[in-house]
Write a protein that holds these residues in place. Structure first.
Motif, PDB file in Angstrom:
ATOM      1  N   THR A 198    -104.116 -12.213  21.077  1.00  0.00           N
ATOM      2  CA  THR A 198    -102.911 -11.429  20.795  1.00  0.00           C
ATOM      3  C   THR A 198    -103.184  -9.930  20.868  1.00  0.00           C
ATOM      4  OG1 THR A 198    -103.383 -11.603  18.434  1.00  0.00           O
ATOM      5  CG2 THR A 198    -101.870 -13.228  19.377  1.00  0.00           C
ATOM      6  N   GLN A 199    -104.470  -9.558  20.928  1.00  0.00           N
ATOM      7  CA  GLN A 199    -104.851  -8.160  21.099  1.00  0.00           C
ATOM      8  C   GLN A 199    -105.809  -8.051  22.283  1.00  0.00           C
ATOM      9  OE1 GLN A 199    -106.511  -6.892  17.371  1.00  0.00           O
ATOM     10  NE2 GLN A 199    -104.511  -6.700  16.381  1.00  0.00           N
ATOM     11  N   GLU A 200    -105.861  -6.881  22.890  1.00  0.00           N
ATOM     12  CA  GLU A 200    -106.718  -6.703  24.062  1.00  0.00           C
ATOM     13  C   GLU A 200    -108.177  -6.911  23.680  1.00  0.00           C
ATOM     14  OE1 GLU A 200    -107.450  -3.592  27.761  1.00  0.00           O
ATOM     15  OE2 GLU A 200    -106.163  -3.019  26.067  1.00  0.00           O
ATOM     16  N   PRO A 201    -108.876  -7.821  24.383  1.00  0.00           N
ATOM     17  CA  PRO A 201    -110.281  -8.094  24.046  1.00  0.00           C
ATOM     18  C   PRO A 201    -111.161  -6.889  24.372  1.00  0.00           C
ATOM     19  CG  PRO A 201    -109.328  -9.815  25.450  1.00  0.00           C
ATOM     20  CD  PRO A 201    -108.387  -8.664  25.476  1.00  0.00           C
ATOM     21  N   SER A 202    -112.238  -6.756  23.624  1.00  0.00           N
ATOM     22  CA  SER A 202    -113.205  -5.690  23.900  1.00  0.00           C
ATOM     23  C   SER A 202    -114.605  -6.230  23.668  1.00  0.00           C
ATOM     24  CB  SER A 202    -112.952  -4.474  23.001  1.00  0.00           C
ATOM     25  OG  SER A 202    -113.107  -4.827  21.635  1.00  0.00           O
ATOM     26  N   ASN A 203    -115.570  -5.660  24.406  1.00  0.00           N
ATOM     27  CA  ASN A 203    -116.975  -6.046  24.264  1.00  0.00           C
ATOM     28  C   ASN A 203    -117.157  -7.561  24.384  1.00  0.00           C
ATOM     29  OD1 ASN A 203    -117.655  -3.312  23.724  1.00  0.00           O
ATOM     30  ND2 ASN A 203    -117.051  -3.607  21.582  1.00  0.00           N
ATOM     31  N   SER A 204    -116.546  -8.133  25.415  1.00  0.00           N
ATOM     32  CA  SER A 204    -116.602  -9.580  25.605  1.00  0.00           C
ATOM     33  C   SER A 204    -117.415  -9.918  26.848  1.00  0.00           C
ATOM     34  CB  SER A 204    -115.183 -10.149  25.754  1.00  0.00           C
ATOM     35  OG  SER A 204    -115.233 -11.524  26.077  1.00  0.00           O
ATOM     36  N   SER A 205    -118.134 -11.030  26.791  1.00  0.00           N
ATOM     37  CA  SER A 205    -118.879 -11.499  27.965  1.00  0.00           C
ATOM     38  C   SER A 205    -117.960 -12.188  28.970  1.00  0.00           C
ATOM     39  CB  SER A 205    -119.982 -12.471  27.528  1.00  0.00           C
ATOM     40  OG  SER A 205    -119.408 -13.638  26.956  1.00  0.00           O
ATOM     41  N   ILE A 206    -116.723 -12.473  28.572  1.00  0.00           N
ATOM     42  CA  ILE A 206    -115.758 -13.111  29.472  1.00  0.00           C
ATOM     43  C   ILE A 206    -115.155 -12.027  30.364  1.00  0.00           C
ATOM     44  CG2 ILE A 206    -113.631 -14.446  29.619  1.00  0.00           C
ATOM     45  CD1 ILE A 206    -114.333 -15.691  26.937  1.00  0.00           C
ATOM     46  N   VAL A 207    -115.441 -12.096  31.664  1.00  0.00           N
ATOM     47  CA  VAL A 207    -115.140 -10.966  32.554  1.00  0.00           C
ATOM     48  C   VAL A 207    -113.686 -10.919  33.024  1.00  0.00           C
ATOM     49  CG1 VAL A 207    -117.509 -10.752  33.366  1.00  0.00           C
ATOM     50  CG2 VAL A 207    -115.935 -12.286  34.566  1.00  0.00           C
ATOM     51  N   ASN A 208    -112.997 -12.052  33.018  1.00  0.00           N
ATOM     52  CA  ASN A 208    -111.622 -12.070  33.516  1.00  0.00           C
ATOM     53  C   ASN A 208    -110.644 -12.004  32.350  1.00  0.00           C
ATOM     54  OD1 ASN A 208    -112.196 -12.352  36.364  1.00  0.00           O
ATOM     55  ND2 ASN A 208    -112.880 -14.432  35.896  1.00  0.00           N
ATOM     56  N   GLN A 209    -109.919 -10.892  32.271  1.00  0.00           N
ATOM     57  CA  GLN A 209    -108.960 -10.669  31.188  1.00  0.00           C
ATOM     58  C   GLN A 209    -107.687 -10.081  31.786  1.00  0.00           C
ATOM     59  OE1 GLN A 209    -111.089  -8.035  28.591  1.00  0.00           O
ATOM     60  NE2 GLN A 209    -112.641  -9.559  28.050  1.00  0.00           N
ATOM     61  N   LEU A 210    -106.559 -10.744  31.566  1.00  0.00           N
ATOM     62  CA  LEU A 210    -105.293 -10.318  32.150  1.00  0.00           C
ATOM     63  C   LEU A 210    -104.220 -10.220  31.068  1.00  0.00           C
ATOM     64  CD1 LEU A 210    -105.221 -12.664  35.292  1.00  0.00           C
ATOM     65  CD2 LEU A 210    -105.928 -10.269  35.226  1.00  0.00           C
ATOM     66  N   ARG A 211    -103.367  -9.228  31.202  1.00  0.00           N
ATOM     67  CA  ARG A 211    -102.265  -9.023  30.261  1.00  0.00           C
ATOM     68  C   ARG A 211    -101.002  -9.668  30.811  1.00  0.00           C
ATOM     69  NH1 ARG A 211     -98.195  -5.031  29.614  1.00  0.00           N
ATOM     70  NH2 ARG A 211     -97.767  -4.450  27.436  1.00  0.00           N
ATOM     71  N   GLY A 212    -100.285 -10.390  29.968  1.00  0.00           N
ATOM     72  CA  GLY A 212     -99.045 -11.020  30.404  1.00  0.00           C
ATOM     73  C   GLY A 212     -98.146 -11.311  29.220  1.00  0.00           C
ATOM     74  N   ASN A 213     -97.055 -12.019  29.494  1.00  0.00           N
ATOM     75  CA  ASN A 213     -96.181 -12.395  28.384  1.00  0.00           C
ATOM     76  C   ASN A 213     -95.875 -13.885  28.437  1.00  0.00           C
ATOM     77  OD1 ASN A 213     -94.435 -11.875  30.682  1.00  0.00           O
ATOM     78  ND2 ASN A 213     -92.733 -12.177  29.279  1.00  0.00           N
ATOM     79  N   ILE A 214     -95.722 -14.481  27.277  1.00  0.00           N
ATOM     80  CA  ILE A 214     -95.493 -15.923  27.167  1.00  0.00           C
ATOM     81  C   ILE A 214     -94.070 -16.246  27.622  1.00  0.00           C
ATOM     82  CG2 ILE A 214     -95.331 -17.869  25.571  1.00  0.00           C
ATOM     83  CD1 ILE A 214     -97.423 -16.487  23.828  1.00  0.00           C
ATOM     84  N   ILE A 215     -93.958 -17.209  28.551  1.00  0.00           N
ATOM     85  CA  ILE A 215     -92.626 -17.608  29.019  1.00  0.00           C
ATOM     86  C   ILE A 215     -92.288 -19.046  28.643  1.00  0.00           C
ATOM     87  CG2 ILE A 215     -92.582 -15.933  30.901  1.00  0.00           C
ATOM     88  CD1 ILE A 215     -93.368 -18.147  32.826  1.00  0.00           C
ATOM     89  N   LEU A 270    -101.824 -18.159  15.475  1.00  0.00           N
ATOM     90  CA  LEU A 270    -101.586 -16.889  16.166  1.00  0.00           C
ATOM     91  C   LEU A 270    -100.116 -16.484  16.139  1.00  0.00           C
ATOM     92  CD1 LEU A 270    -103.865 -17.422  19.316  1.00  0.00           C
ATOM     93  CD2 LEU A 270    -104.362 -16.037  17.295  1.00  0.00           C
ATOM     94  N   ASP A 271     -99.270 -17.401  15.630  1.00  0.00           N
ATOM     95  CA  ASP A 271     -97.828 -17.142  15.543  1.00  0.00           C
ATOM     96  C   ASP A 271     -97.258 -16.788  16.923  1.00  0.00           C
ATOM     97  OD1 ASP A 271     -95.408 -17.021  14.245  1.00  0.00           O
ATOM     98  OD2 ASP A 271     -95.614 -14.907  13.680  1.00  0.00           O
ATOM     99  N   LEU A 272     -97.614 -17.617  17.919  1.00  0.00           N
ATOM    100  CA  LEU A 272     -97.195 -17.355  19.295  1.00  0.00           C
ATOM    101  C   LEU A 272     -95.713 -17.653  19.476  1.00  0.00           C
ATOM    102  CD1 LEU A 272    -100.212 -18.859  21.292  1.00  0.00           C
ATOM    103  CD2 LEU A 272     -99.858 -16.493  20.543  1.00  0.00           C
ATOM    104  N   ALA A 273     -95.061 -16.845  20.310  1.00  0.00           N
ATOM    105  CA  ALA A 273     -93.630 -17.020  20.562  1.00  0.00           C
ATOM    106  C   ALA A 273     -93.312 -16.603  21.988  1.00  0.00           C
ATOM    107  CB  ALA A 273     -92.811 -16.187  19.579  1.00  0.00           C
ATOM    108  N   ILE A 274     -92.249 -17.164  22.535  1.00  0.00           N
ATOM    109  CA  ILE A 274     -91.818 -16.808  23.887  1.00  0.00           C
ATOM    110  C   ILE A 274     -91.434 -15.332  23.930  1.00  0.00           C
ATOM    111  CG2 ILE A 274     -90.028 -17.212  25.628  1.00  0.00           C
ATOM    112  CD1 ILE A 274     -90.038 -20.140  24.801  1.00  0.00           C
ATOM    113  N   GLY A 275     -91.902 -14.643  24.971  1.00  0.00           N
ATOM    114  CA  GLY A 275     -91.655 -13.219  25.123  1.00  0.00           C
ATOM    115  C   GLY A 275     -92.772 -12.347  24.583  1.00  0.00           C
ATOM    116  N   GLN A 276     -93.701 -12.943  23.837  1.00  0.00           N
ATOM    117  CA  GLN A 276     -94.779 -12.181  23.221  1.00  0.00           C
ATOM    118  C   GLN A 276     -95.813 -11.748  24.263  1.00  0.00           C
ATOM    119  OE1 GLN A 276     -96.596 -14.343  20.046  1.00  0.00           O
ATOM    120  NE2 GLN A 276     -98.252 -12.874  19.709  1.00  0.00           N
ATOM    121  N   ILE A 277     -96.318 -10.515  24.142  1.00  0.00           N
ATOM    122  CA  ILE A 277     -97.387 -10.021  25.004  1.00  0.00           C
ATOM    123  C   ILE A 277     -98.718 -10.582  24.504  1.00  0.00           C
ATOM    124  CG2 ILE A 277     -98.636  -7.987  25.834  1.00  0.00           C
ATOM    125  CD1 ILE A 277     -95.863  -8.235  26.988  1.00  0.00           C
ATOM    126  N   VAL A 278     -99.493 -11.176  25.419  1.00  0.00           N
ATOM    127  CA  VAL A 278    -100.809 -11.720  25.073  1.00  0.00           C
ATOM    128  C   VAL A 278    -101.790 -11.370  26.187  1.00  0.00           C
ATOM    129  CG1 VAL A 278     -99.957 -13.637  23.656  1.00  0.00           C
ATOM    130  CG2 VAL A 278    -100.249 -13.942  26.134  1.00  0.00           C
TER     131      VAL A 278
END
Length: 408
Positions: A337-354, A386-394
């Motif tokens: 739910t927040q932008e990852p930092s200092n992660s070994s996982i190299v692929n990180q993309l911003r989007g919204n839940i549909i 994580l209280d995920l909902a449609i329209g939420q930025i993740v």
């Protein structure tokens, strides 16, 4: 446009074939379905091997079947080649003699036999009896013979189902190269979604003798994710990033957005109430019908998004064409739910839940990244926590090793 029009009926013990469909065969069209769905019966009707079919078949404005007009063109006069699950070669002949059989019976004479032998790598086997060949080698001969026939249409009926993974990769690359080189329209039948991921441009889904879904390959696979027919996954077209250095065993890739297909068709795409058609520009580095796009969307990330894949998973075919089809299993994608930092996982993309689809303790979350859906399979517990909902930025995350391809 290369068009096949079907209005076919055929009664079987467990199902009734009932197809009313127009196929655009400009590329390779895949037909997907489980055993007994009618895929092979459909191909047999098209080739003329199934004589109990009724209705109408029109191929490139030429009528092959019309029950109303009492028209039935014999299989040998349809100029259609058929490759089966088993090679169906002449067992008493050598490889060379099997290939010569096609040469003697073709109507045109445009494809040199030496060219096909080189393409398929059959030179060392020409003097061998086909009964002494492995399954993969026999299918190579069957495909070479079919191409040498110079058909107007090539039907491929589960051609890889009896082969191991390595032979499947070789034959898939061969089929794709043959299509690109000779532009032969192809209908490819399989119950393996992985095979279609690699070579098909369009896809139809068959069930109980009927076509349930049809469309561009990525779009149909995305629709199937909410069914029980396939293992949930994200389907991608990727281009090896030009002038980018490989480092640490990883290769940078550019992922192609589904926006590309819609722009090409003149459609307007709206996301978050923002219409993006007018500010889309197509770059020069176009691979086939896919385009790398730059889209200005008010601060959202560029569609020309860079991903990283293990270099060892990228084979000779992809390097040669600078493009590959890939998939990511939904179970390999995680959400933040927040932008990852200092992660070994190299692929990180911003989007919204549909979309969020919960089935007992599991959930399939669909995240739109600049119009392209990514699918994450997580627990219902995580959805609630994580209280995920449609329209939420993740933010979605997946390792370089999670990007997979069958065609190497």
């Amino acid at each position: 446009m290369t068009v096949l029009n079907l209005g076919v009926r055929c009664q079987r013990r467990s199902f009734a074939l009932n197809i009313d469909q127009q196929f655009d065969l400009t590329g390779i069209h895949g037909i997907f379905g489980h055993s007994g769905s009618g895929k092979s019966t459909l191909l047999r009707c098209i080739s003329g091997l199934e004589k109990s079919g009724t209705g109408q078949i029109i191929w490139q404005n030429r009528t092959l079947l019309s029950t109303a007009d009492k028209c039935f063109v014999a299989p040998e006069k349809r100029h259609i080649a058929h490759v089966f699950q088993r090679s169906c070669l002449f067992p008493h002949l050598t490889v060379q003699e099997n290939l010569d059989f096609a040469i003697k019976r073709r109507v045109t004479n445009n494809i040199p036999i030496d060219e096909i032998i080189e393409l398929t790598g059959l030179q060392p086997l020409l003097a061998s009896k086909v009964t002494l060949l492995s399954g993969g080698e026999q299918q190579k001969v069957a495909l070479a013979r079919a191409i040498l026939f110079e058909p107007e249409l090539l039907l491929l009926d589960e051609p890889l189902s009896a082969l191991d993974r390595q032979n499947k990769r070789q034959l898939l690359a061969l089929i794709k190269r043959a299509h690109m080189h000779y532009k032969i329209p192809m209908l490819y039948v399989t119950h393996s979604i992985d095979e279609l991921q690699q070579i098909a441009t369009h896809m139809s889904v068959m069930e109980n003798g009927q076509i349930k879904l049809t469309g561009a390959i990525h779009n149909v696979i995305h629709q199937l994710n909410n069914s029980a027919m396939i293992e949930q996954q994200t389907s991608l077209s990727l281009t090896i990033a030009p002038q980018e250095a490989k480092a640490g065993g990883l290769t940078p890739l550019l992922f192609h957005n589904t926006v590309a297909d819609s722009v090409e068709q003149g459609n307007v795409i709206t996301k978050d109430n923002v219409t993006v058609k007018d500010n889309v520009t197509v770059k020069d580095n176009v691979i086939g019908k896919d385009s790398v796009l730059d889209i200005d969307k008010g601060g959202e990330q560029d569609v020309n998004t860079k991903l990283y894949m293990l270099t060892s998973n990228i084979g000779e075919y992809a390097l040669q064409h600078q493009a590959l089809r890939c998939f990511i299993m939904a179970s390999d994608i995680s959400l933040c739910t927040q932008e990852p930092s200092n992660s070994s996982i190299v692929n990180q993309l911003r989007g919204n839940i549909i979309a969020i689809d919960i089935n007992e303790h599991q959930a399939l979350v669909t995240v739109s990244v600049n119009g392209h859906p990514f699918y994450a399979s997580i627990s219902a517990f995580s959805v609630n926590t994580l209280d995920l909902a449609i329209g939420q930025i993740v933010f979605i995350q997946f390792k370089a090793s999670a990007i997979q391809t069958l065609l190497k």
